[in-house]
Design a protein around this motif. Structure first.
Motif, PDB file in Angstrom:
ATOM      1  N   HIS A 116       0.818  -1.225   0.000  1.00  0.00           N
ATOM      2  CA  HIS A 116       0.000   0.000   0.000  1.00  0.00           C
ATOM      3  C   HIS A 116       0.846   1.267   0.000  1.00  0.00           C
ATOM      4  CE1 HIS A 116      -3.558  -2.352   0.657  1.00  0.00           C
ATOM      5  NE2 HIS A 116      -3.043  -2.881   1.749  1.00  0.00           N
ATOM      6  N   ARG A 117       2.063   1.196  -0.511  1.00  0.00           N
ATOM      7  CA  ARG A 117       2.881   2.401  -0.586  1.00  0.00           C
ATOM      8  C   ARG A 117       2.633   3.091  -1.917  1.00  0.00           C
ATOM      9  NH1 ARG A 117       8.142   2.815   1.816  1.00  0.00           N
ATOM     10  NH2 ARG A 117       8.207   1.585   3.703  1.00  0.00           N
ATOM     11  N   GLY A 118       2.819   4.402  -1.980  1.00  0.00           N
ATOM     12  CA  GLY A 118       2.876   5.130  -3.247  1.00  0.00           C
ATOM     13  C   GLY A 118       1.567   5.310  -3.977  1.00  0.00           C
ATOM     14  N   GLU A 119       0.458   5.240  -3.296  1.00  0.00           N
ATOM     15  CA  GLU A 119      -0.864   5.545  -3.870  1.00  0.00           C
ATOM     16  C   GLU A 119      -1.105   4.850  -5.210  1.00  0.00           C
ATOM     17  OE1 GLU A 119      -0.331   9.717  -3.878  1.00  0.00           O
ATOM     18  OE2 GLU A 119      -0.434   9.819  -1.696  1.00  0.00           O
ATOM     19  N   GLY A 120      -0.965   3.538  -5.231  1.00  0.00           N
ATOM     20  CA  GLY A 120      -1.293   2.777  -6.428  1.00  0.00           C
ATOM     21  C   GLY A 120      -0.193   2.739  -7.478  1.00  0.00           C
ATOM     22  N   ARG A 121       0.867   3.549  -7.310  1.00  0.00           N
ATOM     23  CA  ARG A 121       1.991   3.527  -8.237  1.00  0.00           C
ATOM     24  C   ARG A 121       3.107   2.686  -7.628  1.00  0.00           C
ATOM     25  NH1 ARG A 121       3.094   7.121 -12.293  1.00  0.00           N
ATOM     26  NH2 ARG A 121       1.516   8.716 -12.415  1.00  0.00           N
TER      27      ARG A 121
END
Ligand code: AMP
Ligand code: FES
Ligand code: ZN
Length: 300
Positions: A116-121
């Motif tokens: 769940h790091r980096g908002e989907g990126r």
């Protein structure tokens, strides 16, 4: 090259780039001919050109390719690995290949979903994994120096982003050379003063086959936004990017970067699992991410 008020033919350009690289290696005391260098190659123009240049300059240099498992759409990782291997084979060079999925059970897009790091990126997870693995391999295989292909456009964009957000600690840490610490190899960026288009010209004129496509996840990223903004500035004022970066290095060297020198650097300690320096309590961010990924697999 408007910024240097210099125009060169193919032959002289192909001599000029390695000569300048040698000058930067000496100026910033990056490494010597006696040291063992590991160049991180992505299959792109910068890192393959860097490998080519260092070999031509007579350095002892092997390559490292990290297989990230980014293969949706354009088969990005397979293709960049193929081109890195092709370059190594054609030039009789040694390339180490490390596959993240084989090492840790998950590839970068999968680790990104789990963490769940980096908002989907996946870029944040990818950056974390690349830094960790480059450090690990350089240390485990006994290399003195780790070299990456970051060019002036990369470095100016990072500096611009950190300046816009006034991230003093990151600004202070940015450098063409990061000294070795806690058993980690010295890190260097020998191409940091070359414009991206100069490196493109070098790769094409030298006949190096490289991957043209950017990583499919780079589209719309912050760093591309900053690069475009700097390119607009460069069009209006040729040399602006180079001056921004070089004056930063100069100010840092002479201790004039911040008038009040009270920027607090975070305390670093070795990660109890992998031994790499970290500012996070207990495990480093990478080991924590892998632990979470393993726990998620067990639950599934
Ligand atoms: P990037 O982080 O994609 O801007 O790449 C910066 C530098 O990191 C490149 O010039 C390479 O030296 C290195 N690099 C990027 N991706 C890889 C990879 N998959 N394997 C090894 N090195 C890489
Ligand atoms: Fe890492 Fe694109 S190269 S997310
Ligand atoms: Zn760790």
């Amino acid at each position: 090259m408007r910024q240097h008020k210099l125009a060169l033919c193919k032959d002289h350009f192909l001599e000029w780039i390695p000569e300048q690289t040698e000058r930067f290696i000496k100026k910033y005391e990056m490494f010597t001919h006696e040291q063992k260098i590991l160049v991180a190659v992505s299959g792109g123009k910068d890192s393959l050109s860097l490998w080519d240049i260092l070999v031509r300059l007579g350095y002892q240099v092997d390559g490292l390719y990290l297989a990230l498992g980014i293969n949706e759409g354009i088969n990005y990782s397979h293709e960049s690995q193929r081109l890195s291997q092709k370059f190594a084979d054609e030039n009789n060079l040694k390339l180490h290949v490390v596959d993240i999925e084989k090492e840790y059970g998950k590839n970068i897009p999968q680790l990104s979903v789990i963490s769940h790091r980096g908002e989907g990126r996946p870029c944040a997870v990818c950056g974390l994994a690349k830094r960790h693995e480059m450090n690990r391999i350089a240390r485990d295989l006994g290399y003195d120096v780790l070299a990456t292909g970051h060019n002036l456009d990369d470095e100016a964009a990072v500096l611009f982003g950190n300046t816009l957000n006034w991230l003093s600690e990151y600004i202070l840490r940015q450098s063409p050379v990061l000294p070795s610490s806690n058993g980690l190899a010295r890190k260097v960026k020998p191409l940091c003063r070359f414009y991206e288009r100069e490196m493109t010209a070098y790769a094409i004129l030298r006949g190096i086959e490289y991957i043209y496509e950017e990583c499919p996840f780079a589209d719309g990223s912050q760093s591309i936004f900053y690069k475009e903004a700097l390119n607009q500035l460069e069009t209006a004022r040729p040399g602006a990017k180079l001056i921004f970066y070089l004056n930063f290095l100069e100010a840092k060297k002479s201790g004039n970067l911040f008038i009040e020198k009270n920027v607090e650097m975070q305390h670093l300690h070795p990660c109890p699992r992998c031994g790499q320096s970290t500012s996070t309590p207990d495990l480093c961010s990478f080991c924590r991410m892998i632990e979470k990924a393993n726990a998620t697999s067990t639950l599934l």
